[in-house]
Design a protein around this motif. Structure first.
Motif, PDB file in Angstrom:
ATOM      1  N   UNK A  21       0.942  -1.105  -0.060  1.00 27.79           N
ATOM      2  CA  UNK A  21      -0.229   0.066   0.105  1.00 27.79           C
ATOM      3  C   UNK A  21       0.716   1.391  -0.044  1.00 27.79           C
ATOM      4  N   UNK A  22       2.145   1.344   0.226  1.00 36.25           N
ATOM      5  CA  UNK A  22       2.683   2.438   0.503  1.00 36.25           C
ATOM      6  C   UNK A  22       3.915   2.645  -0.497  1.00 36.25           C
ATOM      7  N   UNK A  23       3.811   1.915  -1.533  1.00 41.65           N
ATOM      8  CA  UNK A  23       4.784   2.119  -2.916  1.00 41.65           C
ATOM      9  C   UNK A  23       6.141   2.160  -2.322  1.00 41.65           C
ATOM     10  N   UNK A  24       7.241   2.871  -2.757  1.00 39.63           N
ATOM     11  CA  UNK A  24       8.517   2.700  -2.618  1.00 39.63           C
ATOM     12  C   UNK A  24       9.099   3.282  -1.448  1.00 39.63           C
ATOM     13  N   UNK A  25       8.188   2.620  -0.393  1.00 39.12           N
ATOM     14  CA  UNK A  25       8.956   2.880   1.070  1.00 39.12           C
ATOM     15  C   UNK A  25       9.781   1.749   1.608  1.00 39.12           C
ATOM     16  N   UNK A  26      10.183   1.910   2.798  1.00 39.04           N
ATOM     17  CA  UNK A  26      11.435   0.880   3.373  1.00 39.04           C
ATOM     18  C   UNK A  26      10.692  -0.432   3.483  1.00 39.04           C
ATOM     19  N   UNK A  27       9.450  -0.690   3.362  1.00 36.62           N
ATOM     20  CA  UNK A  27       8.821  -2.331   3.306  1.00 36.62           C
ATOM     21  C   UNK A  27       9.047  -2.666   1.986  1.00 36.62           C
ATOM     22  N   UNK A  28       8.812  -1.822   1.083  1.00 27.99           N
ATOM     23  CA  UNK A  28       8.885  -2.404  -0.465  1.00 27.99           C
ATOM     24  C   UNK A  28      10.618  -2.592  -0.553  1.00 27.99           C
ATOM     25  N   UNK A  29      11.369  -1.785  -0.049  1.00 22.96           N
ATOM     26  CA  UNK A  29      12.897  -1.952  -0.452  1.00 22.96           C
ATOM     27  C   UNK A  29      13.488  -3.323   0.318  1.00 22.96           C
ATOM     28  N   UNK A  30      12.895  -3.428   1.552  1.00 21.66           N
ATOM     29  CA  UNK A  30      13.453  -4.458   2.234  1.00 21.66           C
ATOM     30  C   UNK A  30      12.856  -5.913   1.597  1.00 21.66           C
ATOM     31  N   UNK A  31      11.659  -5.999   1.422  1.00 25.72           N
ATOM     32  CA  UNK A  31      11.122  -7.236   0.705  1.00 25.72           C
ATOM     33  C   UNK A  31      11.693  -7.313  -0.817  1.00 25.72           C
ATOM     34  N   UNK A  32      12.118  -6.051  -1.547  1.00 26.95           N
ATOM     35  CA  UNK A  32      12.557  -6.252  -2.692  1.00 26.95           C
ATOM     36  C   UNK A  32      13.760  -7.123  -2.811  1.00 26.95           C
ATOM     37  N   UNK A  33      14.465  -6.853  -1.653  1.00 31.10           N
ATOM     38  CA  UNK A  33      15.789  -7.845  -1.555  1.00 31.10           C
ATOM     39  C   UNK A  33      15.608  -9.117  -1.444  1.00 31.10           C
ATOM     40  N   UNK A  34      14.363  -9.711  -0.870  1.00 33.35           N
ATOM     41  CA  UNK A  34      14.221 -11.065  -0.879  1.00 33.35           C
ATOM     42  C   UNK A  34      13.524 -11.422  -2.118  1.00 33.35           C
ATOM     43  N   UNK A  35      12.663 -10.755  -2.785  1.00 34.41           N
ATOM     44  CA  UNK A  35      11.999 -11.157  -3.945  1.00 34.41           C
ATOM     45  C   UNK A  35      13.065 -11.224  -4.853  1.00 34.41           C
ATOM     46  N   UNK A  36      13.996 -10.293  -5.190  1.00 30.39           N
ATOM     47  CA  UNK A  36      15.067 -10.477  -6.530  1.00 30.39           C
ATOM     48  C   UNK A  36      15.970 -11.281  -6.204  1.00 30.39           C
ATOM     49  N   UNK A  37      16.079 -12.376  -5.084  1.00 28.16           N
ATOM     50  CA  UNK A  37      17.045 -13.450  -5.204  1.00 28.16           C
ATOM     51  C   UNK A  37      16.242 -14.762  -4.738  1.00 28.16           C
ATOM     52  N   UNK A  38      16.721 -15.760  -5.875  1.00 25.90           N
ATOM     53  CA  UNK A  38      15.989 -17.065  -5.545  1.00 25.90           C
ATOM     54  C   UNK A  38      16.549 -17.798  -4.343  1.00 25.90           C
ATOM     55  N   UNK A  39      17.761 -17.290  -3.887  1.00 29.21           N
ATOM     56  CA  UNK A  39      18.188 -18.094  -2.710  1.00 29.21           C
ATOM     57  C   UNK A  39      17.837 -17.315  -1.386  1.00 29.21           C
ATOM     58  N   UNK A  40      16.869 -16.497  -1.571  1.00 28.96           N
ATOM     59  CA  UNK A  40      16.103 -15.920  -0.194  1.00 28.96           C
ATOM     60  C   UNK A  40      14.786 -16.472  -0.090  1.00 28.96           C
ATOM     61  N   UNK A  41      14.208 -16.655   1.028  1.00 23.43           N
ATOM     62  CA  UNK A  41      13.024 -17.087   1.120  1.00 23.43           C
ATOM     63  C   UNK A  41      12.208 -16.252   2.285  1.00 23.43           C
ATOM     64  N   UNK A  42      10.925 -15.920   1.880  1.00 21.25           N
ATOM     65  CA  UNK A  42       9.947 -15.179   2.709  1.00 21.25           C
ATOM     66  C   UNK A  42       9.031 -16.177   3.396  1.00 21.25           C
ATOM     67  N   UNK A  43       9.062 -16.411   4.615  1.00 16.72           N
ATOM     68  CA  UNK A  43       8.479 -17.251   5.579  1.00 16.72           C
ATOM     69  C   UNK A  43       7.471 -16.732   6.014  1.00 16.72           C
ATOM     70  N   UNK A  44       6.264 -17.407   6.013  1.00 13.01           N
ATOM     71  CA  UNK A  44       4.820 -16.751   6.761  1.00 13.01           C
ATOM     72  C   UNK A  44       3.730 -17.723   6.908  1.00 13.01           C
ATOM     73  N   UNK A  45       3.286 -17.870   8.097  1.00  9.80           N
ATOM     74  CA  UNK A  45       2.053 -18.714   8.354  1.00  9.80           C
ATOM     75  C   UNK A  45       0.952 -18.206   7.930  1.00  9.80           C
ATOM     76  N   UNK A  46      -0.153 -19.043   7.783  1.00 10.98           N
ATOM     77  CA  UNK A  46      -1.351 -18.729   7.383  1.00 10.98           C
ATOM     78  C   UNK A  46      -2.245 -17.533   8.291  1.00 10.98           C
TER      79      UNK A  46
END
Length: 157
Positions: A21-46
């Protein structure tokens, strides 16, 4: 508890919602690091995704939240934890994540860190701190070994 890996990351519900929801802010920057590397994993429960979806519904609209949920289901590694556990902390614990991103200052406090130390090894930081400290070259060398090949995924795909 799974052994923690620095290539495994949990984003609290507030960070997941801010990413959308907040565009190019700190959350997007941090999660882009995870998303742009196949060797990184985002972990989340239901339950963690349920919380984020509820925040997105409250701040925007249900169709956007539903679309987000469908997409994030394919991006995350699902973990289970007992009901009643804090969804982000339990996701990190059960999923072996070494990083938990949250805007909740209580989670990042020294008191919380000391209380968690005997149970799990996790670094709890706000997204801007994670993004500022993220060093893919050294992390890749530690996790995968060898020379860092650069980002291998489009974070917007």
């Amino acid at each position: 508890m799974a052994e923690s890996s620095p290539a495994r990351v949990v984003a609290d519900a507030d960070v997941l919602a801010a990413d959308l929801l907040c565009g190019d802010g700190p959350a997007r920057a941090a999660l882009d690091h995870v998303r742009c590397h196949a060797w990184m994993t985002l972990v989340a429960s239901d339950p963690l995704l349920d919380d984020a979806q509820a925040v997105i519904e409250r701040l925007s609209d249900p169709p956007l939240a539903t679309d987000w949920r469908e997409r994030i289901e394919g991006e995350r590694e699902r973990v289970e934890h007992p009901s009643g556990d804090h969804p982000a902390l339990a996701s990190a614990y059960r999923g072996g994540a070494a990083h938990l991103l949250s805007f909740d200052e209580r989670l990042g406090s020294a008191q919380t860190g000391a209380a968690l130390q005997s149970h799990m090894r996790v670094s709890i930081r706000p997204p801007d701190a994670f993004a500022g400290l993220f060093d893919p070259e050294s992390l890749y060398a530690a996790v995968e070994g060898g020379e860092y090949p650069g980002p291998d995924r489009d974070p917007r795909a």
